[in-house]
Design an enzyme around this catalytic site. Structure first.
Site, PDB file in Angstrom:
ATOM      1  CB  CYS A   1       3.980  -8.813 -56.570  1.00 47.62           C
ATOM      2  SG  CYS A   1       2.241  -9.277 -56.711  1.00 47.62           S
TER       3      CYS A   1
ATOM      4  CB  CYS B   1       2.994 -12.317 -57.327  1.00 47.62           C
ATOM      5  SG  CYS B   1       2.254 -10.891 -58.144  1.00 47.62           S
ATOM      6  CG  ASP B   2       6.407 -13.626 -55.885  1.00 49.49           C
ATOM      7  OD1 ASP B   2       5.983 -14.458 -56.699  1.00 49.49           O
ATOM      8  OD2 ASP B   2       7.008 -12.583 -56.234  1.00 49.49           O
TER       9      ASP B   2
END
Length: 325
Positions: free
Chosen positions: A139, A142-143
């Site tokens: 992701c 997300c990261d």
């Protein structure tokens, strides 16, 4: 723990990620006494995530497992029954619906909330699995911010891969796309956007064969599928796998409308499905956003939709009973 065999519940929630536990919180506060069967991965995908910095309410960030523990504690505080158990079958042929847990325990439900999530597709490399959450991610949204001014790779060639590669250039100094073929599967518009970005480079006809590092990623090995030549990229610190997701919805196949991939289809902006009393939330029905905060939002909606459905069901039964008398 209380024996639940043969018991009938107002709401049974299948899955325990952000969507399922938010649904449990709202259903519990509505006095629906929900029971949550946490499934094979209690807490969902966030249990393999380290720092979560994009969920509201955690200004300093939080570890994924800790956040899911917070979700669980808040739901159980209001009476949700969260327990280990894997729903292996649901019989929708008559109401209340019969739910089989761990292939042996049968309970009954007037409403069911499907929050079974989705699983990222992985390459199934031993080194990839060892370093998940330690530089290996599925992701970028997300990261990606953890890799500011670093060299990262992304594996894939579809729309998602190109979208995530472009997104990563906001942070990374360089993004290398590794693709098995000599052309992308992504739409022309997505391809062109990636080709026009100076930070994105491509390794064609190539596959990731090993992620290097003990505690964190510190390089990768890539093999050319035509020449068998192996190249080591020793400055790579982040690996993003973007080869797709599979919704964990096999339990509901043949029961409810799904798209070609297996995402449960809901009506309009609701979580209502074409199976009465079955509501879907989180990554089981969201092929687009797949974020913890959006999953939690749909979990809230599912509980509210279920509460409305149960209220209407109760009214119908009361009317039918009065007519019978």
């Amino acid at each position: 723990m209380e024996d639940i065999a043969g018991k009938t519940f107002q709401v049974v929630i299948v899955g325990s990620g952000p969507a399922g536990l938010t649904a449990a919180l709202y259903a519990a506060r509505a006095d629906l006494s929900p029971i949550v069967f946490e499934g094979p991965e209690p807490g969902g995908q966030l249990m393999t995530t380290t720092d979560v910095e994009n969920f509201p309410g955690y200004p300093e960030g939080v570890m994924g497992p800790q956040m899911m523990q917070d979700f669980r504690e808040q739901a159980t505080r209001f009476g949700a029954d969260c327990r280990y158990g894997y729903v292996t079958d649901i019989d929708f042929s008559e109401r209340p619906y019969k739910v089989t847990v761990d292939e042996k325990t049968e309970v009954f439900a007037h409403a069911i909330i499907a929050s079974t999530g989705a699983s990222a597709k992985w390459l199934h490399l031993e080194s990839e699995q060892k370093l998940r959450g330690k530089g290996v991610s599925a992701c970028a949204t997300c990261d990606g911010a953890f890799f500011r001014d670093q060299h990262v790779i992304i594996v894939g060639g579809g729309d998602t891969a190109m979208e995530e590669a472009t997104f990563l250039t906001k942070f990374a100094s360089k993004v290398t796309v590794i693709h098995r073929r000599d052309e992308l599967r992504a739409s022309k518009a997505m391809q062109q956007r990636a080709f026009n970005n100076d930070k994105i480079e491509f390794m064609w006809d190539s596959e990731l064969i090993e992620v290097l590092g003990d505690q964190v990623v510190d390089g990768v090995k890539v093999r050319n599928r035509k020449t068998d030549e192996v190249t080591t990229l020793d400055d790579v610190t982040g690996v993003f796998i973007a080869i797709g997701h599979k919704p964990n919805t096999d339990l509901f196949k043949g029961v409810v409308e799904m798209d070609d991939v297996g995402y449960i289809q809901t009506k309009g902006q609701s979580t209502v499905t074409d199976q009465p009393g079955l509501f879907a939330c989180g990554d089981a029905m969201d092929a687009v956003y797949r974020q913890a905060v959006t999953a939690a939002g749909t979990g809230c909606k599912a509980a509210l939709d279920a509460e409305k459905y149960l209220g209407e069901l109760e009214s119908e039964e009361a009317i039918a009973e009065s007519h019978w008398k």
